[in-house]
Scaffold this motif. Sequence first.
Motif, PDB file in Angstrom:
ATOM      1  N   VAL A 111      47.655  31.209  15.703  1.00 28.16           N
ATOM      2  CA  VAL A 111      46.972  30.846  14.458  1.00 28.16           C
ATOM      3  C   VAL A 111      47.793  29.823  13.673  1.00 28.16           C
ATOM      4  O   VAL A 111      47.269  28.801  13.204  1.00 28.16           O
ATOM      5  CB  VAL A 111      46.720  32.104  13.600  1.00 28.16           C
ATOM      6  CG1 VAL A 111      46.181  31.709  12.226  1.00 28.16           C
ATOM      7  CG2 VAL A 111      45.742  33.030  14.292  1.00 28.16           C
ATOM      8  N   ILE A 147      48.078  26.088  15.375  1.00 25.15           N
ATOM      9  CA  ILE A 147      46.904  25.208  15.360  1.00 25.15           C
ATOM     10  C   ILE A 147      46.541  24.787  13.937  1.00 25.15           C
ATOM     11  O   ILE A 147      45.827  23.808  13.731  1.00 25.15           O
ATOM     12  CB  ILE A 147      45.727  25.899  16.056  1.00 25.15           C
ATOM     13  CG1 ILE A 147      46.089  26.174  17.528  1.00 25.15           C
ATOM     14  CG2 ILE A 147      44.449  25.072  16.001  1.00 25.15           C
ATOM     15  CD1 ILE A 147      45.013  26.911  18.302  1.00 25.15           C
ATOM     16  N   ALA A 148      47.061  25.497  12.938  1.00 26.75           N
ATOM     17  CA  ALA A 148      46.700  25.225  11.543  1.00 26.75           C
ATOM     18  C   ALA A 148      46.944  23.779  11.099  1.00 26.75           C
ATOM     19  O   ALA A 148      46.084  23.200  10.428  1.00 26.75           O
ATOM     20  CB  ALA A 148      47.429  26.198  10.620  1.00 26.75           C
ATOM     21  N   SER A 178      46.724  20.978  12.675  1.00 27.24           N
ATOM     22  CA  SER A 178      45.691  20.085  13.194  1.00 27.24           C
ATOM     23  C   SER A 178      44.397  20.244  12.414  1.00 27.24           C
ATOM     24  O   SER A 178      43.705  19.254  12.124  1.00 27.24           O
ATOM     25  CB  SER A 178      45.449  20.363  14.683  1.00 27.24           C
ATOM     26  OG  SER A 178      46.572  20.003  15.447  1.00 27.24           O
ATOM     27  N   GLY A 179      44.045  21.478  12.054  1.00 26.99           N
ATOM     28  CA  GLY A 179      42.856  21.685  11.247  1.00 26.99           C
ATOM     29  C   GLY A 179      42.976  21.014   9.889  1.00 26.99           C
ATOM     30  O   GLY A 179      42.028  20.375   9.409  1.00 26.99           O
ATOM     31  N   TYR A 180      44.158  21.130   9.281  1.00 28.31           N
ATOM     32  CA  TYR A 180      44.394  20.469   7.990  1.00 28.31           C
ATOM     33  C   TYR A 180      44.275  18.947   8.131  1.00 28.31           C
ATOM     34  O   TYR A 180      43.640  18.273   7.322  1.00 28.31           O
ATOM     35  CB  TYR A 180      45.778  20.843   7.478  1.00 28.31           C
ATOM     36  CG  TYR A 180      46.103  20.250   6.122  1.00 28.31           C
ATOM     37  CD1 TYR A 180      45.821  20.943   4.959  1.00 28.31           C
ATOM     38  CD2 TYR A 180      46.692  18.984   6.020  1.00 28.31           C
ATOM     39  CE1 TYR A 180      46.111  20.395   3.718  1.00 28.31           C
ATOM     40  CE2 TYR A 180      46.984  18.433   4.787  1.00 28.31           C
ATOM     41  CZ  TYR A 180      46.689  19.140   3.639  1.00 28.31           C
ATOM     42  OH  TYR A 180      46.968  18.595   2.415  1.00 28.31           O
ATOM     43  N   GLU A 240      46.021  15.768  19.467  1.00 27.70           N
ATOM     44  CA  GLU A 240      45.762  17.098  18.934  1.00 27.70           C
ATOM     45  C   GLU A 240      44.915  17.926  19.899  1.00 27.70           C
ATOM     46  O   GLU A 240      45.118  19.140  20.038  1.00 27.70           O
ATOM     47  CB  GLU A 240      45.088  16.991  17.568  1.00 27.70           C
ATOM     48  CG  GLU A 240      46.050  16.531  16.473  1.00 27.70           C
ATOM     49  CD  GLU A 240      45.360  16.199  15.176  1.00 27.70           C
ATOM     50  OE1 GLU A 240      44.141  15.936  15.200  1.00 27.70           O
ATOM     51  OE2 GLU A 240      46.027  16.196  14.137  1.00 27.70           O
ATOM     52  N   LEU A 256      37.232  20.612  16.073  1.00 30.43           N
ATOM     53  CA  LEU A 256      37.013  21.699  15.118  1.00 30.43           C
ATOM     54  C   LEU A 256      36.057  22.746  15.678  1.00 30.43           C
ATOM     55  O   LEU A 256      36.247  23.955  15.472  1.00 30.43           O
ATOM     56  CB  LEU A 256      36.491  21.132  13.798  1.00 30.43           C
ATOM     57  CG  LEU A 256      37.484  20.248  13.030  1.00 30.43           C
ATOM     58  CD1 LEU A 256      36.806  19.593  11.833  1.00 30.43           C
ATOM     59  CD2 LEU A 256      38.686  21.054  12.585  1.00 30.43           C
ATOM     60  N   THR A 316      37.906  25.052  18.062  1.00 29.99           N
ATOM     61  CA  THR A 316      38.741  26.084  17.447  1.00 29.99           C
ATOM     62  C   THR A 316      37.906  27.262  16.945  1.00 29.99           C
ATOM     63  O   THR A 316      38.406  28.388  16.881  1.00 29.99           O
ATOM     64  CB  THR A 316      39.567  25.501  16.286  1.00 29.99           C
ATOM     65  OG1 THR A 316      38.695  24.929  15.298  1.00 29.99           O
ATOM     66  CG2 THR A 316      40.532  24.433  16.790  1.00 29.99           C
ATOM     67  N   CYS A 335      42.115  33.234  11.799  1.00 28.79           N
ATOM     68  CA  CYS A 335      41.856  31.965  12.491  1.00 28.79           C
ATOM     69  C   CYS A 335      40.975  31.041  11.655  1.00 28.79           C
ATOM     70  O   CYS A 335      41.309  29.865  11.440  1.00 28.79           O
ATOM     71  CB  CYS A 335      41.192  32.236  13.844  1.00 28.79           C
ATOM     72  SG  CYS A 335      42.251  33.023  15.081  1.00 28.79           S
ATOM     73  N   TRP A 377      42.377  27.645   9.992  1.00 29.56           N
ATOM     74  CA  TRP A 377      41.923  26.460  10.714  1.00 29.56           C
ATOM     75  C   TRP A 377      40.780  25.728  10.018  1.00 29.56           C
ATOM     76  O   TRP A 377      40.576  24.539  10.268  1.00 29.56           O
ATOM     77  CB  TRP A 377      41.459  26.853  12.118  1.00 29.56           C
ATOM     78  CG  TRP A 377      42.537  27.448  12.967  1.00 29.56           C
ATOM     79  CD1 TRP A 377      43.881  27.467  12.703  1.00 29.56           C
ATOM     80  CD2 TRP A 377      42.377  28.152  14.206  1.00 29.56           C
ATOM     81  NE1 TRP A 377      44.554  28.125  13.710  1.00 29.56           N
ATOM     82  CE2 TRP A 377      43.667  28.552  14.635  1.00 29.56           C
ATOM     83  CE3 TRP A 377      41.275  28.477  14.994  1.00 29.56           C
ATOM     84  CZ2 TRP A 377      43.856  29.258  15.830  1.00 29.56           C
ATOM     85  CZ3 TRP A 377      41.475  29.178  16.172  1.00 29.56           C
ATOM     86  CH2 TRP A 377      42.750  29.564  16.584  1.00 29.56           C
ATOM     87  N   HIS A 378      40.034  26.427   9.127  1.00 32.68           N
ATOM     88  CA  HIS A 378      38.855  25.800   8.532  1.00 32.68           C
ATOM     89  C   HIS A 378      38.766  25.988   7.018  1.00 32.68           C
ATOM     90  O   HIS A 378      38.637  25.007   6.280  1.00 32.68           O
ATOM     91  CB  HIS A 378      37.578  26.341   9.196  1.00 32.68           C
ATOM     92  CG  HIS A 378      37.442  25.963  10.632  1.00 32.68           C
ATOM     93  ND1 HIS A 378      36.827  24.808  11.058  1.00 32.68           N
ATOM     94  CD2 HIS A 378      37.874  26.584  11.754  1.00 32.68           C
ATOM     95  CE1 HIS A 378      36.876  24.731  12.364  1.00 32.68           C
ATOM     96  NE2 HIS A 378      37.511  25.789  12.823  1.00 32.68           N
TER      97      HIS A 378
END
Length: 304
Positions: free
Chosen positions: A60, A63-64, A66-68, A168, A245, A248, A284, A288-289
Amino acid sequence: MSTFKQAKIALDENRMSILGVQVLYGFQLNAPFQPQFASLPAVSKDASLAAFLLLTAAIVVMIAPSGYHRIVTDGTSTSRLQTGITWATSCTLGLLGAAMALDLFLVGERIGGMAVGIGLGIAFALCAFLFWFGIELMHRSNRTHTPRDEEPSSKVKLSERIDFVLTEARVVLPGVQALLGFQLIVVLTDAFAALPAGPAQVHLAALAAVALSAVLLIAPAAHHRIVYRGGDSPDFPPIASAYLLAATVFLALGMAADCYVIVLKVLESDVWAVTAAIVTTLLCLCFWHLFPLLGRYRRRPVHG
């Protein structure tokens, strides 16, 4: 060194870590289905489950960033990404070290007894934290370079934005493929054949979700090669970001479903299994979102 190159190196370093984490995560996924797992003492079973949950948290966190980067800055800011990956890597190494120490305790207890297991786990934890944190802190320069908080979008080239989104995707993909392989192996074990129909179907749903995640992570490279013949196009980064996105989301669902199966297998409690699955899903999707979306909203200029 430019901020772009620094962030690119940070992504490559993150890719090295996540593959190792998810391979070990796959081992934890398989462990409860091995023939000898049922004969382990309760403390070893709990150690295996704790290691599984620690590795789930590590994925968790890894990967955070990359989501940001995808949601908040549309892949244009690199200094924030570099800082985020540094913190994520530090947290991940701590979680990974603790999980590996628990695994070595399990192996040591199995071979030499409780004292050997405890000694081996503690010795590895000290060794890992020495080489991952202690030496680094001793050699850390007193003069730290703090990059600018954010580069303007106009200074980030289109080719760099494309390179970022493809990198990414490469960061997450190897770990997802390794996890998928372990999910497939589990199905062929005798212990899995003895599962009730409900947990077996949940694992099937998890396998399908992770497989779809792998498909979506490969899609940006296929799109870039087939549609644009490897060339630079301003239309590509948003498309690739959407693929990443979406991947994920399915990865989160797959991890949560398998978390349900593993907790149910070890603790034999539906309540704990459902709770673990819900917590995994929330962690997650929040990291991530949801949190990046809130960050994007806060960054919007307020017009009078």
